[in-house]
Design an enzyme around this catalytic site. Structure first.
Site, mmCIF file in Angstrom:
data_model
loop_
_atom_site.group_PDB
_atom_site.id
_atom_site.type_symbol
_atom_site.label_atom_id
_atom_site.label_comp_id
_atom_site.label_asym_id
_atom_site.label_seq_id
_atom_site.Cartn_x
_atom_site.Cartn_y
_atom_site.Cartn_z
ATOM 1 N N ASN A 82 8.874 2.218 -0.004
ATOM 2 C CA ASN A 82 9.185 3.596 -0.065
ATOM 3 C C ASN A 82 8.488 4.373 0.535
ATOM 4 O OD1 ASN A 82 6.899 2.743 -2.084
ATOM 5 N ND2 ASN A 82 6.727 4.825 -1.928
ATOM 6 N N ASP B 131 12.018 0.938 -3.134
ATOM 7 C CA ASP B 131 11.509 0.140 -2.131
ATOM 8 C C ASP B 131 12.778 -1.009 -1.500
ATOM 9 O OD1 ASP B 131 8.032 -0.437 -1.824
ATOM 10 O OD2 ASP B 131 9.007 0.475 -3.789
ATOM 11 N N TRP C 139 6.064 -5.565 1.815
ATOM 12 C CA TRP C 139 5.218 -6.257 0.978
ATOM 13 C C TRP C 139 5.909 -7.590 0.383
ATOM 14 C CZ3 TRP C 139 6.782 -5.973 -4.215
ATOM 15 C CH2 TRP C 139 7.422 -4.784 -4.582
ATOM 16 N N GLY D 76 0.764 -1.224 -0.145
ATOM 17 C CA GLY D 76 0.004 0.074 -0.080
ATOM 18 C C GLY D 76 0.797 1.144 -0.085
ATOM 19 N N GLY D 77 2.131 1.211 -0.367
ATOM 20 C CA GLY D 77 3.113 2.287 -0.476
ATOM 21 C C GLY D 77 2.745 3.309 -1.228
ATOM 22 N N GLU D 78 1.917 3.164 -2.347
ATOM 23 C CA GLU D 78 1.317 4.242 -3.192
ATOM 24 C C GLU D 78 -0.010 4.672 -2.775
ATOM 25 O OE1 GLU D 78 3.245 1.465 -4.580
ATOM 26 O OE2 GLU D 78 4.957 3.071 -4.376
ATOM 27 N N ASP E 186 11.250 5.811 -5.427
ATOM 28 C CA ASP E 186 10.533 4.960 -5.118
ATOM 29 C C ASP E 186 11.682 3.617 -5.199
ATOM 30 O OD1 ASP E 186 8.204 3.097 -4.901
ATOM 31 O OD2 ASP E 186 7.914 3.074 -7.080
ATOM 32 N N ARG F 102 17.075 -2.362 -4.635
ATOM 33 C CA ARG F 102 16.128 -1.800 -5.874
ATOM 34 C C ARG F 102 17.209 -0.427 -6.219
ATOM 35 N NH1 ARG F 102 9.838 -0.780 -6.196
ATOM 36 N NH2 ARG F 102 9.736 0.428 -8.161
#
Lengths: 259, 539
Positions: free
Chosen positions: B252, B297, B234, B184-186, B295, B322
């Protein structure tokens, strides 16, 4: 769900103030504030695929051509956004109903700003120009044609007027990789050329000028290169009078829009 | 009791019991695959060695299970005493006969229409403990299923899905607890890692990945930005039984691409967190990308390895991030040991001695867009890496030599809505696209890469034309299995990267392979497209 029950539910929820004029629902959210909100939503939800200005991206077509494959009415655009298009990267966006309408308003505003649907030429005469200028030898449009060039039967839904004109008068200005050709030499000394249709680690899939579909193992090639230029000649000085604008108008009309 | 008799006995008596002790000692039963990573250390390494470098070319298809869903099939199956348990999208659990591929039972979790996960309605797998399977769901529930019948035992609410929370990872069984975190990071969630009683589903502890008022390190987010800062969790973490520490990566900070809305280091986003397994108390943390702007993550799998480090034995955690850097940390203390870029990157000029990145000037997202290497999918992402106990090499899937244009704008938070603060796109392949590869090869490439974990240097690489979302499996036969978006599943020599065998499966691989035994023979399974494929040696 989704669409059917969405529309069943919305009146009960008082979310949908759209008016039905007999030709489907119309957008009730078109104020400057709605347009601003739609613009913001577009950047967050749509720009990654369709580009910041809706001009198209690596994963989504231009939304500025005035031609929408799945319908350009308020209702059709609402349906596309809220339900998605199965089998395509366009997924359903679970936005509030008002937000969907604001997006619809913004997308239609994008079209107006870009001058879509304002092609000045005569599309009927443009079709004649298309046939008589030899375009049909290499391109399919609204009737079957050649296959050396890209299929243009939906080009109006994917390219703006400016892009169409540029492609006719200066075809080498931008040849995107999906239109590159392959020129290869096999280890047995044979030269093979064709439009590159697909590729992976080991192979190419091409269409030869004869129309033959053919695959090539990379391990069997002595060398290969991508031909990044277009074989299409420029029509800059070949069209007379209004022929160019008529041709553009014809191309812009190709797309099967359900307006 | 031989395996056949055991299986028969189990079928009659429903005895497939998996006490935690079995998870702690996976090497004693390499014929099963009992956790998402194959072991608690996160190495995705198997002790099976029937399939070797000299016979891998004889691999042959044994069976295919076709999912009913057309979503991406990303789950890692479990194999317990002759039965495979996996999840097809969105949240349908299936028990499959490993001999034939035929299902025993199916459990369909009802998923509400309004759930939203950024990149597909997917699930990545299950946990098993005792006689129970554990499923995390897109509507942010933890569901316990009887592994003999597929019937639901209980269901616990993990978070409020209408606010953007979802559970897509495979939970981790630790002692008598089930540990997980949300996606749900976005969506402006407030991340956490939580443990639930395996018998009842009762929440036993919860660690906030964004410190709350009164907790240590509160105040690394300007103003109220901590309330909607993301820091999701996640991908499944790892566990060290000797240290009794759970290791987990975090996502993120949000909004992703507008760092101006969340000034500060934004702890504990983009970090690895070591938690006491009994209490959830923080033992240590290390933040890979403080105040992330791209972003990046850090939800990669924490790979726990015991290495000789500068002449002395050391317990380390290895991490291909990443952000494009490979890291080694001491997993007892969190001490920074090493960082080295493994792909082309230009957002940092280096990592200082304390382990902090030195950010390059002018590389943050902007209104007009800023081109940055690596692109938005990072140098690697969530796909499982592997560490071979034989070769002592670290293997990961990389996306190299590609960039993305990062755009930024101000955004107001609205519960459950996209909260990205910008966008990021470029010419390189998007997450969802058609099966044609016609882009310019100069736009970048994907590969499986082997790194020396002692110095981060590349040992070999196996290059693709496309990129890959596939994880990596290594085995005691010195064989490496992985796949790619082109639709290939392949076996490589883990020491040299030489291709041993390859099959085109007709759909992209976005899952991680597993291996196990069936009637005394080693099998390998992988999901590709919308199906699960199983291979074994030709007899």
């Amino acid at each position: 769900m989704r669409l059917q029950s969405l529309f069943l539910l919305l009146p009960a929820l008082g979310l949908l103030n759209a008016q039905d004029h007999g030709n489907g629902l119309t957008n009730p959210y078109k104020t400057p504030q709605d347009l601003a909100a739609g613009s913001k939503l577009f950047r967050a939800a749509c720009a990654a695929c369709h580009g910041l200005e809706g001009g198209g991206g690596s994963n989504g077509p231009s939304l500025t051509t005035g031609v929408f494959k799945h319908g350009g009415t308020d209702e059709a655009l609402h349906r596309t956004i809220s339900s998605g298009i199965p089998g395509t990267p366009m997924s359903a966006f679970p936005l509030k109903d008002q937000e969907v309408w604001q997006l619809v308003a913004h997308i239609q505003e994008l079209n107006l700003r870009k001058g879509a649907m304002k092609a000045s030429g005569d599309r009927v005469h443009g079709a004649q120009v298309f046939a008589e200028s030899g375009c049909v030898k290499c391109h399919t449009a609204d009737s079957p044609g050649g296959f050396l060039g890209p299929d243009l039967s939906r080009i109006g839904a994917r390219r703006s007027l400016a892009q169409l004109e540029s492609a006719v008068v200066d075809p080498n200005r931008e040849v995107t990789p999906e239109y590159w050709s392959l020129r290869a030499r096999t280890k047995s000394g044979q030269t093979v050329t064709g439009v590159r249709l697909n590729e992976d680690m080991d192979s190419f899939q091409i269409r030869e000028p004869s129309g033959r579909l053919r695959s090539l193992w990379k391990s069997e090639l002595a060398s290969y290169e991508f031909v990044r230029t277009s074989p299409m000649p420029s029509f800059k000085h070949k069209l007379q009078g209004n022929d160019l604008q008529d041709l553009i108008a014809y191309l812009a009309s190709l797309g099967g829009a359900q307006q | 009791m031989n395996r056949s008799l055991l299986s028969l006995f189990c079928a009659v008596a429903a005895c497939a019991q998996v006490p935690f002790e079995r998870l702690v000692h996976p090497a004693r039963e390499s014929g099963n695959w009992l956790t998402f990573h194959g072991n608690l250390a996160g190495t995705r390494y198997s002790g099976l060695d029937q399939i070797k470098t000299i016979n891998a070319a004889n691999l042959d298809l044994k069976w295919i299970y076709q999912a009913q869903s057309l979503e991406k099939f990303e789950a890692t199956p479990l194999v317990v005493d002759g039965v495979m348990y996996t999840v097809e999208p969105p949240n349908t659990v299936i028990a499959i006969d490993v001999r034939t591929g035929r299902p025993y039972w199916m459990y369909r979790h009802p998923v509400p229409d309004a759930t939203y996960v950024c990149c597909g309605n997917i699930n990545r797998g299950l946990a098993v403990l005792g006689d129970t399977l554990y499923l995390g769901t897109l509507d942010a529930q933890l569901v316990a299923l009887d592994m003999s019948t597929g019937r639901k035992k209980w269901q616990t609410k993990v978070a409020e899905y209408t606010n953007g929370y979802a559970v897509a990872l495979a939970p981790l069984a630790v002692k008598d607890k089930i540990v997980l975190g949300p996606a749900g990071g976005e969506r402006g969630i407030s991340g956490f890692i939580a443990a639930y009683d395996a018998k009842t589903g009762k929440e036993l502890w919860k660690f906030h990945t964004i410190p709350q008022p009164g907790e240590p390190n509160f105040g690394t987010w300007e103003g109220d930005s901590w309330k909607t800062g993301g820091a999701s969790a996640w991908i499944t973490g790892s566990y060290d039984p000797e240290l009794n520490l759970v290791y987990w990566g975090t996502g993120n900070p949000g909004p992703d691409w507008n760092p101006r809305q969340r000034l500060g280091a934004n702890l504990y986003s983009d970090s690895v967190i070591a938690l006491d397994a009994d209490t959830g108390k923080l033992k240590w943390y290390y933040q890979f990308t403080p105040h992330d702007e791209w972003d990046f993550d850090s939800v990669q799998v924490p790979v726990l390895a015991d290495l000789t480090w500068k002449g002395k034995p050391r317990k380390v955690v290895l991490w291909g991030n990443r952000n494009g850097f490979f890291y080694a940390l001491d997993r007892t203390s969190g001490e920074f040991l090493l960082a080295k870029a493994f792909v082309k990157q230009d957002w940092a000029t280096g990592i200082d001695e304390a382990g902090k990145p030195i950010k390059a000037a002018g590389m943050g997202p902007s209104a007009e867009g800023t081109d940055v290497y690596p692109g938005v999918q990072g140098g690697t992402n969530w796909y499982s890496p592997s560490f071979s106990l034989r070769t002592k090499l670290f293997y990961l899937t990389v996306w190299d030599d590609y960039h993305t244009k990062y755009h930024s704008w101000d955004q107001t938070y609205e519960a459950g809505k996209s909260f990205s603060g910008g966008t990021a796109y470029g010419g390189f392949p998007a997450i969802r696209r058609d099966p044609f590869i016609t882009w310019d090869p100069s736009w970048g490439y994907g590969a499986v890469r082997a790194l020396n974990p002692s110095n981060g240097e590349k040992v070999w690489e196996y290059k693709f034309r496309d990129v890959s979302d596939a994880g990596i499996l290594t085995t005691a036969g010195d064989v490496l299995f992985s796949g790619n978006r082109e639709g290939y599943f392949f076996a490589l020599d883990a020491r040299t990267g030489k291709e041993l065998w390859k099959r085109y499966l007709g759909g992209g691989v976005a899952a991680s392979p597993i291996t196990y035994m069936v009637d005394g023979a080693q099998y390998v399974s992988i999901a590709a497209g919308h199906s699960l494929f199983t291979f074994g040696l030709r007899k």
